[in-house]
Write an enzyme that holds these catalytic residues in place. Structure first.
Site, mmCIF file in Angstrom:
data_model
loop_
_atom_site.group_PDB
_atom_site.id
_atom_site.type_symbol
_atom_site.label_atom_id
_atom_site.label_comp_id
_atom_site.label_asym_id
_atom_site.label_seq_id
_atom_site.Cartn_x
_atom_site.Cartn_y
_atom_site.Cartn_z
ATOM 1 N N TYR A 232 0.827 -1.210 0.000
ATOM 2 C CA TYR A 232 0.000 0.000 0.000
ATOM 3 C C TYR A 232 0.863 1.264 0.000
ATOM 4 C CZ TYR A 232 -4.745 -1.454 -0.330
ATOM 5 O OH TYR A 232 -5.912 -1.906 -0.849
ATOM 6 N N GLY B 24 3.325 1.684 -1.706
ATOM 7 C CA GLY B 24 3.771 1.922 -3.081
ATOM 8 C C GLY B 24 2.637 2.424 -3.961
ATOM 9 N N HIS C 186 -1.958 -2.644 5.851
ATOM 10 C CA HIS C 186 -2.299 -1.626 4.842
ATOM 11 C C HIS C 186 -3.131 -0.474 5.427
ATOM 12 C CE1 HIS C 186 -0.811 -4.762 2.414
ATOM 13 N NE2 HIS C 186 -1.946 -5.370 2.091
ATOM 14 N N ARG D 201 -11.473 8.463 3.308
ATOM 15 C CA ARG D 201 -12.218 9.720 3.173
ATOM 16 C C ARG D 201 -12.146 10.492 4.483
ATOM 17 N NH1 ARG D 201 -18.699 10.458 2.199
ATOM 18 N NH2 ARG D 201 -19.045 8.677 3.589
HETATM 19 C C1 BG6 Z 1 -2.949 -8.240 0.241
HETATM 20 C C2 BG6 Z 1 -3.861 -9.193 0.951
HETATM 21 O O1 BG6 Z 1 -1.913 -7.832 1.094
HETATM 22 O O2 BG6 Z 1 -3.688 -7.094 -0.178
HETATM 23 C C3 BG6 Z 1 -4.992 -9.599 0.042
HETATM 24 O O3 BG6 Z 1 -3.129 -10.342 1.370
HETATM 25 C C4 BG6 Z 1 -5.710 -8.376 -0.478
HETATM 26 O O4 BG6 Z 1 -5.913 -10.438 0.734
HETATM 27 C C5 BG6 Z 1 -4.730 -7.400 -1.103
HETATM 28 O O5 BG6 Z 1 -6.622 -8.816 -1.473
HETATM 29 C C6 BG6 Z 1 -5.396 -6.094 -1.466
HETATM 30 O O6 BG6 Z 1 -4.518 -5.318 -2.230
HETATM 31 P P1 BG6 Z 1 -5.047 -4.397 -3.419
HETATM 32 O O7 BG6 Z 1 -3.797 -3.753 -3.916
HETATM 33 O O8 BG6 Z 1 -5.723 -5.275 -4.407
HETATM 34 O O9 BG6 Z 1 -5.998 -3.437 -2.791
#
Ligand code: BG6
Length: 786
Positions: free
Chosen positions: A210, A212, A272, A375
């Protein structure tokens, strides 16, 4: 081989206009990239493409490269697999077909598969790199190991890299790790210390992809560029709430063996969403590129967050999950898993700037749409009587849109009724032509929209940051442990919580809508769910103990009951006397009570409450052993009590601790007499030690020998020995005394106390006998029943 490739590239660069030819002596050196797990899913999907782009961009700066895909399989089997993956890399739109074909050919020539299993394999790799460097007369710039393997293998691989594959002196080593970094605080700490045996902190790059994402990495620069406009409104007076949301439509089929052990909180909230939350709420660093400052400010957010407990989270699980678990884990039809696939968590930051601002972190699988955003919703104090479409009636919000959703591209959106944001980043542009879509209940045309000129994959961004050694985009050990410190207590309390079952997709309807009430979160819709509360039969039992009233229940319920009883006593006292005098003990038992009072008793009359100490250790009030320090950190700091209503015991006078001649005990006694009517506290909370001491009145110390004094200095058999305490004269004048006893360890004592006669010298707690008040024992089932 490198020289040949380099010459070819010089030709290529000249053809493609890559710029000046680089003087051999000035070339920045050679980089070896090793992807351990080089034929795995992540490598196939993102990593090789990311390294190809890095190669294309850095070769024009004079770097030379070699790429190794490592794995456990022997080379003859895995080489064709690797090359199938490598062939699939693609060039960006601005590269001509011809040039792209050449670049790919070079990339493939520079790549090879290597079996990386034993120490010898790593030694061979090192020898191979060194031989090639020598042959080509190259200096080494660095070695980059990307560990795209399960976390249990990290420590072993890091050890092998350390012992046999470090680069030549002067060159850097960077080892990249993918989550999960542990599954709770303890395991993360163990993993960090194992890795710390082989790698220096600056050599480790823990990825959170996230960080990145283009929008996520622009949160701080956006806040900085718009500081003048944001400063006046980035606070509790203006922000209604903060939402950080990741909705996904997919299930977790095929990943169950991993997912069932982790669940949504560990999978995305702990990392994330938490990272995004810290970027949004941390104090803006003076220097955005200072790793130290960014980290310091992030850690401050973790320190200021109120604890997150069971009442600050709701969890769910999509209906099909159960069957998927049974199939993938070979379980029988009656096997159920309570791993959540959906969670909504409510947080609060205990800082004046954000006090009372709800921060929601929400994520789930099998939801109605795929979208990620955060948001900041601002308060709108305008009441629109008629024309609800007027711009001033609409929601005021800033949306950091990570991607997908109806908008489909990453963007930062500021509603036009707020302000027009500044844009100083040349890699971003303003969007002026708007699609006809709504984003979070506003048409796109009601926003100022900024988006990256070129959209780039998070992995590419991060790979280029690793190459540049930009550590801000990675998770440091301190950051990681602070985050697990925040999430671990919640994870433990959710370990036996049954998630709400949801059908998945659009059919979820409003089943997962949540409601914020005070500091708690709950599902908005009441539906019948199986919960461990119902299974456990959390009943409160009333009875007698040593001829006084007794309340007994499981710990959690007991604390709920005691907190409610204290509030009831407080309200009654304030009604009758305009003030409530509460005396509190130290020790660990009351901590759960303090937490309950801070998180659930928002109507507690703190403004009219005076807090007194039952006893104190003779240490400075700032010492971690100090009862007052404990009380401050766990209760007083979190509630709105006027300073002048707080009465710590004066254990330190004339720069010395508890010296009889300094008259500290007398001073406190005078303070009590001055403030408390008849020196009768409304409520005294006591605990009892394993030796049956209560307050700081210990067995064999003539506990009844303090005469009429309300406060005395005493000696404890354990360190710190010197104490100041309320005497039985003070305690027994109280209107109500609660004796809180919790934990299996106290069962033996409770059994003995149920039999012995009053003998305060031997069993001090038996001296608690309020003359005109009421004593209630609060004993949990563990202590009562063992
Ligand atoms: C990953 C998780 O870290 O992030 C996944 O292990 C999830 O379960 C993904 O789907 C979500 O990433 P993005 O970039 O698709 O929002």
């Amino acid at each position: 081989m490198f020289v040949t490739v380099f010459l070819l590239l010089v030709t290529l660069c000249a053809q493609g206009g890559y710029g000046e030819e680089i003087d051999e002596a000035q070339r920045p050196g050679h980089v070896s990239v090793v992807i351990v797990g080089g034929t795995g899913d992540l490598a196939k999907k993102y990593l090789w493409q990311g390294f190809f782009e890095l190669y294309v961009n850095q070769v024009k700066n004079g770097y030379t490269f070699s790429f190794y895909g490592g794995g456990l399989s022997p080379a003859d089997k895995a080489t064709p697999v690797l090359f199938e993956i490598l062939k699939a890399v693609s060039c960006s739109k601005d590269v001509s077909q011809e040039r792209c074909a050449l670049l790919k050919e070079q990339f493939l020539r520079l790549s090879q598969y290597r079996q990386l299993q034993s120490v010898e394999d790593y030694q061979d790799l090192a020898k191979h790199i060194e031989k090639e460097l020598q042959q080509e007369g190259m200096t080494e710039a660095g070695r980059l190991f990307y560990l795209s393997v399960p976390a249990f293998a990290y420590a072993d691989i890091a050890d092998k890299i350390n012992s046999s594959c470090r680069p030549t002196s002067g060159a850097w080593l960077r080892v990249v790790l993918e989550k999960p970094f542990g599954h709770d605080f303890r395991s993360a700490q163990v993993l960090a210390s194992q890795l710390g045996n082989s790698l220096k902190d600056e050599e480790m790059y823990r990825i959170d992809h996230y960080l990145g994402k283009q929008v996520v990495s622009r949160i701080l620069p956006f806040r900085e560029e718009n500081k003048k406009l944001l400063d006046p409104i980035w606070n509790r007076h203006h922000i209604e709430r903060v939402e950080i949301v990741l909705k996904e439509t997919l299930d977790v089929k095929g990943r169950i063996p991993f997912y069932d052990q982790y669940g949504v909180v560990r999978d995305v909230l702990q990392n994330h969403l938490t990272e995004v939350m810290t970027l949004l709420t941390m104090s803006l660093p003076m220097n955005l590129s200072s790793n130290e400052e960014v980290l310091r400010n992030k850690l401050q957010v973790f320190r200021s967050l109120l604890p997150v407990g069971k009442n600050q989270a709701v969890v769910g699980q999509y209906q099909e999950y159960k069957t998927e678990v049974q199939q993938e884990l070979n379980k029988t039809k009656d096997h159920i898993s309570i791993t959540p696939t959906f969670a909504a968590v409510l947080m609060y930051i205990d800082e004046a700037q954000y006090e009372g601002v709800p921060i929601l972190l929400i994520s789930g699988k099998m939801l109605d749409e795929r979208v990620g955003y955060s948001r900041i919703l601002f308060k709108n104090d305008i009441f629109c009587l008629q024309n609800h479409n007027s711009v001033h009636c609409k929601p005021k919000q800033i949306v950091f849109h990570f991607g997908h959703g109806s908008l489909e591209y990453p963007a930062i959106l500021v509603s036009k009724n707020l302000f027009k944001p500044v844009l100083m980043d040349s890699e971003w542009k303003e969007v002026t032509k708007h699609k006809d879509v709504d984003v979070l209940s506003l048409p796109l045309s009601d926003y100022y929209v900024q988006t990256p000129i070129v959209q780039r994959e998070a992995y590419y961004e991060l790979i280029s940051h690793i190459f540049a050694g930009r550590k801000n985009s990675f998770i440091s050990t301190e950051n990681l442990l602070a985050s697990w410190g925040l999430w671990t207590p919640l994870l433990s309390s959710l370990a036996s919580t049954f998630p709400r079952i949801y059908p998945g997709g659009a059919e979820n309807g409003d089943l997962l809508d949540v409601r914020i009430k005070g500091k708690d979160i709950s599902y908005h819709n009441e539906v019948v769910i199986i919960s461990n509360d119902q299974i456990g039969g959390f009943q409160v039992m009333q009875g007698k103990f040593r001829s006084s009233d007794m309340v007994s229940a499981w710990t959690e319920e007991l604390v709920v009951r005691l907190a409610a009883d204290i509030q009831e006593a407080a309200e009654a006292a304030v009604r009758e006397a305009g003030v409530f005098h509460l005396a509190l003990s130290g020790g660990s038992s009351p901590l759960a009570l303090f937490q309950r009072l801070t998180l659930h008793h928002f109507s507690f009359p703190w403004r009219d409450t005076h807090v007194w100490m039952v006893d104190e250790r003779c240490v400075p009030l700032t010492d971690s052993e100090s009862n007052f320090r404990n009380l401050h950190d766990h209760l007083l700091h979190h509630v709105r009590i006027p300073y002048y209503n707080i009465h710590p015991m004066p254990v330190q006078i004339n720069q010395r601790l508890c010296v009889e001649e300094d008259g500290g005990a007398l001073l406190y006694e005078k303070e009590v007499s001055k403030w408390v009517n008849g020196s009768s506290f409304h409520f005294v909370l006591l605990g009892v030690g394993y030796d049956s001491h209560t307050a700081s009145l210990f067995p064999g110390s003539k506990v009844d020998g303090h005469g009429e004094s309300l406060v005395a200095l005493t000696e404890s058999p354990v360190k710190p020995h010197q104490r100041m305490t309320l005497t039985f004269s003070a305690i027994n004048r109280a209107h109500k005394v609660a004796l809180l006893v919790m934990g299996k360890g106290k069962h033996e004592l409770i059994t003995q106390l149920s039999r012995v006669k009053d003998n305060p010298d031997k069993w001090p707690v038996t001296g608690v006998k309020p003359a005109n008040g009421r004593l209630v024992w609060y004993i949990d089932y563990d202590a009562l029943l063992g």
